[in-house]
Design an enzyme around this catalytic site. Structure first.
Site, PDB file in Angstrom:
ATOM      1  N   ASN A   1      42.102  34.697  28.062  1.00 25.96           N
ATOM      2  CA  ASN A   1      41.476  34.929  29.363  1.00 25.96           C
ATOM      3  C   ASN A   1      39.969  34.768  29.181  1.00 25.96           C
ATOM      4  O   ASN A   1      39.316  35.641  28.627  1.00 25.96           O
ATOM      5  CB  ASN A   1      41.845  36.347  29.830  1.00 25.96           C
ATOM      6  CG  ASN A   1      41.212  36.693  31.164  1.00 25.96           C
ATOM      7  OD1 ASN A   1      40.495  35.891  31.763  1.00 25.96           O
ATOM      8  ND2 ASN A   1      41.474  37.898  31.647  1.00 25.96           N
TER       9      ASN A   1
ATOM     10  N   ARG B   1      44.962  32.275  31.389  1.00 30.60           N
ATOM     11  CA  ARG B   1      44.777  32.781  32.742  1.00 30.60           C
ATOM     12  C   ARG B   1      43.839  31.818  33.463  1.00 30.60           C
ATOM     13  O   ARG B   1      42.736  31.545  32.974  1.00 30.60           O
ATOM     14  CB  ARG B   1      44.152  34.169  32.707  1.00 30.60           C
ATOM     15  CG  ARG B   1      43.873  34.680  34.084  1.00 30.60           C
ATOM     16  CD  ARG B   1      43.146  35.996  34.065  1.00 30.60           C
ATOM     17  NE  ARG B   1      42.958  36.471  35.417  1.00 30.60           N
ATOM     18  CZ  ARG B   1      41.849  37.055  35.862  1.00 30.60           C
ATOM     19  NH1 ARG B   1      40.840  37.266  35.044  1.00 30.60           N
ATOM     20  NH2 ARG B   1      41.750  37.446  37.114  1.00 30.60           N
TER      21      ARG B   1
ATOM     22  N   HIS C   1      44.080  38.494  41.699  1.00 33.25           N
ATOM     23  CA  HIS C   1      44.897  39.527  41.019  1.00 33.25           C
ATOM     24  C   HIS C   1      46.385  39.257  41.172  1.00 33.25           C
ATOM     25  O   HIS C   1      47.202  40.171  41.046  1.00 33.25           O
ATOM     26  CB  HIS C   1      44.658  40.947  41.593  1.00 33.25           C
ATOM     27  CG  HIS C   1      43.323  41.548  41.315  1.00 33.25           C
ATOM     28  ND1 HIS C   1      42.734  42.444  42.179  1.00 33.25           N
ATOM     29  CD2 HIS C   1      42.480  41.406  40.280  1.00 33.25           C
ATOM     30  CE1 HIS C   1      41.577  42.831  41.687  1.00 33.25           C
ATOM     31  NE2 HIS C   1      41.386  42.207  40.536  1.00 33.25           N
TER      32      HIS C   1
ATOM     33  N   ARG D   1      31.544  45.548  44.739  1.00 34.19           N
ATOM     34  CA  ARG D   1      31.704  44.652  45.893  1.00 34.19           C
ATOM     35  C   ARG D   1      31.957  45.474  47.145  1.00 34.19           C
ATOM     36  O   ARG D   1      32.681  46.471  47.113  1.00 34.19           O
ATOM     37  CB  ARG D   1      32.889  43.699  45.681  1.00 34.19           C
ATOM     38  CG  ARG D   1      32.701  42.714  44.557  1.00 34.19           C
ATOM     39  CD  ARG D   1      33.812  41.665  44.606  1.00 34.19           C
ATOM     40  NE  ARG D   1      33.893  40.951  43.343  1.00 34.19           N
ATOM     41  CZ  ARG D   1      34.961  40.980  42.540  1.00 34.19           C
ATOM     42  NH1 ARG D   1      36.046  41.655  42.885  1.00 34.19           N
ATOM     43  NH2 ARG D   1      34.951  40.308  41.417  1.00 34.19           N
TER      44      ARG D   1
ATOM     45  N   GLU E   1      48.999  42.125  32.831  1.00 34.28           N
ATOM     46  CA  GLU E   1      48.867  40.704  33.188  1.00 34.28           C
ATOM     47  C   GLU E   1      49.099  39.807  31.976  1.00 34.28           C
ATOM     48  O   GLU E   1      49.684  38.742  32.085  1.00 34.28           O
ATOM     49  CB  GLU E   1      47.471  40.451  33.774  1.00 34.28           C
ATOM     50  CG  GLU E   1      47.309  41.072  35.150  1.00 34.28           C
ATOM     51  CD  GLU E   1      45.860  41.302  35.531  1.00 34.28           C
ATOM     52  OE1 GLU E   1      45.288  42.311  35.056  1.00 34.28           O
ATOM     53  OE2 GLU E   1      45.292  40.494  36.267  1.00 34.28           O
TER      54      GLU E   1
END
Ligand code: ADP
Length: 417
Positions: free
Chosen positions: A19, A106, A195, A256, A400
Site C-alpha cells: 500500500n 492497493r 474505503h 476533513r 483491508e
C-alpha cells in the site's frame, strides 16, 4: 475435479500486500496456509536520506522488530530495502524473493471503469494512469509502488485491488449529483466513494456472523478512523456511500470537514483565500481538528471534553450527530436492515462514541449492552447491543490487507512449493 477458491487459499502461498502513499510504503507478507502475517512494516519519509523503516517479523526464525534509518530517494529504492529485510539472514522470513507467489497492490481509484480485482498488465496500468485526474494524491504513488515491485519481483503475479470497486454498484440515483449534466459526461463529476475494501471486508464478515448468505445481507457499515465513511449495503452490494467525488464529502473526519454548503467555498474565496488555501483548510484543518482547535485524534478530544473543554465536546457531538444522521438516511433507503457495523480506529475502539451514536438509534430498535460495548475494544468482534433487540449493532475489525491478500491468492491460483 476443479479446485475451489478455498483450496487455493489453503495452499502454502506467500502473498505480499503493498500500500503505497506519496512518501510511504505499508506492507504485509501473508502465509495463506493459515492467513498468518509473516512480516509487516512501514517505510516512511521516502524521498529523503532519512527514511525510516519499521519492520516486524513473526516467521520461523522467531519474532523480531527493527527500526532502521536509511536513504530511500524513491519507491524503487524503498522497495529494495523492504525486500532485503524480508530475506535477511537474521531477521528474514523468506529464503529468497522467489518465494513470493503474488503481490497485491492497493489502488485507490479505478474511476468509472473500476473493475474487480485484476492481474496487472499494460492495460490496467493505463487505466490507473487515466484516472490520475480523479485521485492526484493517490494513484501516482500507487503506480510508483506497482512499478517498483514489478521491477524487482519479476516472477510473481501482481494484482490490483481497487478501493472504489466495492462501491461501483451504486445506482445513478446515489452516485449522481444534481449539477449540470455536462459536469458528469465531460468531467466525470459523480460520487465514487472510498474505503471500499474495508466496507467489503466487514460486509462479508457480518454476513458470516449473522448467518446470512453474503448476497442477502443488508447493512449500514461505518468506517470511522482518521478518514470516515459509511456505506448502505443491500443484498451484499453497496447502494449508497457517504464519501463523494473525493474523500472530502460526508462524515466529519480527523481533519476533513465532510458535508458543507458548497457556497462556503465561494464565500471564503470571495473574502480573500486562494482556492488552494481553501482546499488545504477543508482537507487538513477542518473536521475534529478544526472544530476543537486541539487535535484530530478522538482519544484526545474525549479526554479534553471530559475535562470540560467546550470545543472538544462540540467536536465529538458534531461527529456523532453526523454519523447518526447518515444512519437515519440509509435506514430509510434500505429494504431492511440486519445490522449496523462499526469499524476503523474509532469504530473498533471508542466505547463512548459508539454509545452516543447508539443513543440516537434507540428509536430504530438498538438497545445498547454497556458491558458488551466496553469490552468490544482492541480488535474484538461482537455485538454491542442486547440479544434479540430489533436493530443489532456490531463491532467488526477491518482487515483491508487480508482482503487484498485473498483476492490476490484467488487470482494467482494454485502454486507448488
Ligand atoms: P486511518 O484512517 O488513518 O487508517 P485508523 O482507522 O487507525 O486511521 O483510526 C485512527 C483514529 O482512531 C485515531 O485518530 C483515533 O482518533 C482513533 N482511535 C484509536 N484508538 C482509539 C480509542 N481507544 N478511542 C478512541 N479513538 C481511538
Amino acid at each position: 475435479m476443479g479446485r475451489t477458491r478455498l483450496d487455493f487459499l489453503r495452499m502454502a502461498m506467500r502473498i505480499f500486500v503493498v500500500n503505497c502513499g506519496s512518501s510511504s510504503i505499508k506492507y504485509q507478507l501473508f502465509d495463506m496456509a493459515d492467513e498468518s502475517v509473516l512480516a509487516k512494516g512501514l517505510l516512511e519519509r521516502i524521498g529523503t536520506t532519512t527514511a525510516m523503516l519499521h519492520h516486524s517479523t513473526n516467521g520461523r526464525r522467531g519474532k523480531g522488530q527493527i527500526d532502521l534509518q536509511i536513504a530511500a530517494p524513491n519507491h524503487t529504492a524503498g522497495m529494495a530495502v523492504i525486500l532485503k529485510a524480508l530475506t535477511d539472514r537474521d531477521i528474514g522470513v523468506l529464503d529468497s524473493i522467489d518465494d513470493i507467489d503474488g503481490v497485491g497492490h492497493r489502488v485507490v481509484h479505478g474511476g468509472e471503469e473500476t473493475t474487480a480485482s485484476s492481474r496487472i498488465d499494460e492495460k490496467l496500468i493505463a487505466l490507473i494512469r487515466r484516472n490520475i485526474d480523479l485521485a492526484p494524491l493517490h494513484n501516482p504513488p500507487n503506480l510508483a509502488g506497482i512499478e517498483a515491485a514489478m521491477a524487482t519481483i519479476h516472477h510473481a503475479a501482481h494484482v490490483a485491488v481497487f478501493d472504489t470497486a466495492f462501491l461501483s454498484t451504486l445506482p445513478p440515483m446515489a452516485y449522481r449529483y444534481a449539477v449540470p449534466n455536462e459536469w458528469h459526461t465531460k468531467y466525470h463529476v459523480r460520487r465514487y466513494g472510498f474505503h471500499g475494501t474495508s466496507h467489503r471486508c466487514v460486509t462479508l464478515r457480518a454476513a458470516e456472523l449473522l448467518g446470512k448468505p453474503a448476497d442477502k445481507v443488508n447493512l449500514i457499515t461505518c468506517h470511522l478512523g482518521n478518514g470516515c465513511s459509511m456505506t448502505a449495503v443491500a443484498g451484499g452490494k453497496a447502494v449508497d456511500h457517504s464519501m463523494g467525488m473525493t474523500p472530502l464529502e460526508g462524515l466529519v473526519m480527523g481533519t476533513r470537514c465532510g458535508d458543507i454548503d458548497p457556497a462556503i467555498v465561494l464565500r471564503m474565496i470571495a473574502v480573500g483565500m486562494s482556492p488552494a488555501e481553501v482546499d488545504t483548510a477543508l482537507n487538513k484543518a477542518g473536521g475534529l481538528l478544526g472544530l476543537s482547535e486541539l487535535s484530530n485524534d478522538m482519544r484526545d478530544l474525549l479526554s479534553a471534553a471530559d475535562a470540560g473543554d467546550a470545543n472538544a465536546r462540540l467536536a465529538v457531538d458534531v461527529f456523532v450527530y453526523r454519523v447518526a444522521k447518515y444512519i437515519g438516511a440509509y435506514f430509510t433507503i434500505l429494504p431492511s436492515l440486519d445490522a449496523v457495523v462499526f469499524t476503523g480506529g474509532i469504530g473498533e475502539n471508542s466505547t463512548p462514541v459508539r454509545q452516543a451514536v447508539c443513543h440516537y438509534l434507540a428509536r430504530l430498535g438498538a438497545i445498547m449492552d454497556e458491558t458488551r460495548n466496553s469490552q468490544a475494544v482492541g480488535g474484538q468482534t461482537g455485538p454491542i447491543t442486547a440479544d434479540g433487540c430489533k436493530l443489532p449493532v456490531w463491532v467488526i475489525p477491518t482487515n483491508e490487507e487480508l482482503m487484498i491478500a485473498r483476492d490476490t491468492a484467488a487470482i494467482v491460483g494454485p502454486v507448488s512449493h
